[in-house]
Enzyme design. Structure first.
Site, short mmCIF file in Angstrom:
data_model
loop_
_atom_site.label_atom_id
_atom_site.label_comp_id
_atom_site.label_asym_id
_atom_site.label_seq_id
_atom_site.Cartn_x
_atom_site.Cartn_y
_atom_site.Cartn_z
N GLU A 110 -0.65 -8.05 13.22
CA GLU A 110 -2.28 -7.48 13.07
C GLU A 110 -3.48 -8.76 13.56
O GLU A 110 -4.96 -7.69 14.20
CB GLU A 110 -2.88 -7.55 11.90
N ASP A 148 2.46 4.33 9.01
CA ASP A 148 3.41 5.01 7.91
C ASP A 148 3.05 5.79 6.96
O ASP A 148 2.18 6.47 6.88
CB ASP A 148 4.68 4.03 7.19
#
Ligand code: 3QA
Length: 230
Positions: A12, A196
């Site tokens: 990230e 997701d």
């Protein structure tokens, strides 16, 4: 102006470090913090490791040790709202802890005495995010983000979080960071790109889309920094 940018996982923050170029590494509290200059801004960048405890430690360290005056979280999230598709960006209007439960004493889910169920994001940072989205003509969803120390890959749990908190997306760090920033009076914003749908396929989708979605979020954060640079 000193700005903290944090993620939970190394994936990230890697795209952020690539964009800022030169940085200095400082080891502290079992983590590595990266100091960099970006135009007129002083940046402190780090990934916390996964979950509420590690992310609270990192947010606190960025503020108390490194003197961050604003904090931006960049990362990925599981979608709850069916409008959110993989790669879509969502900014939290407010955040809650879905796994905080002293309901046995008559308190609502997500609440402990002297705390609050929802911590609200900074309005000024939210409006900067909206300006950036307008200029880029990208869709930026705004909504409730629910945080807990669980990777959710279960429709039933996901529906419960949706119904209980009206949440649009879920992850494992946003609300803990929000609690820290709120307590210490530091404006913050949590931005996430969907990796997701927190369903049966979540594990597979997460592995597949972590990198690309993390980059979507990081790219948007860089545009926000451009705007903060003036
Ligand atoms: C998941 C990461 C954690 O930092 C929270 C990703 C995306 N989808 C989610 C979901 N439920 C909860 N959170 C999320 N982040 C950590 S587990 C995978 C670790 O792999 C947001 C998020 N469905 C490590 C390799 O062994």
């Amino acid at each position: 102006m000193k700005i903290a940018i944090m993620g939970a996982m190394v994936e990230e923050i890697t795209p952020l470090l690539e964009r800022v170029g030169e940085y200095r590494e400082i080891a502290y509290g079992g983590n590595r913090y990266y100091e960099a200059k970006y135009g007129s801004l002083d940046l402190i960048i780090a990934y916390s490791k996964i979950g509420k405890v590690f992310s609270a430690l990192t947010a606190t360290t960025m503020i108390e040790k490194f003197g961050a005056q604003k904090l931006l979280f960049s990362g990925v999230a599981g979608a709850i709202n069916p409008a959110l598709k993989i790669g879509d960006l969502i900014v939290a209007t407010k955040l809650c802890q879905h796994d905080l439960d002293i309901t046995a004493f008559g308190h609502p889910y997500g609440f402990v005495p002297e705390g609050k169920v929802f911590v609200e994001s900074d309005r000024a940072l939210l409006s900067i995010a909206k300006e950036v989205a307008d200029e880029l003509s990208t869709t930026l969803y705004e909504g409730v983000i629910a945080t807990g120390d669980q990777f959710i890959a279960d429709e039933e749990r996901k529906e419960w979080i949706a119904d209980t908190f009206g949440a649009d997306a879920l992850e494992m760090e946003g609300a803990s960071v929000a609690v820290v920033c709120d307590a210490l009076g530091v404006p913050f914003l949590v931005l996430r790109a969907i990796s997701d749908a927190a369903d049966m396929d979540a594990g597979f989708d997460f592995d597949t889309f972590l990198e690309s979605s993390a980059k979507e979020s990081a790219d948007f954060i860089m545009k926000m920094l451009d705007k903060l640079n003036g």
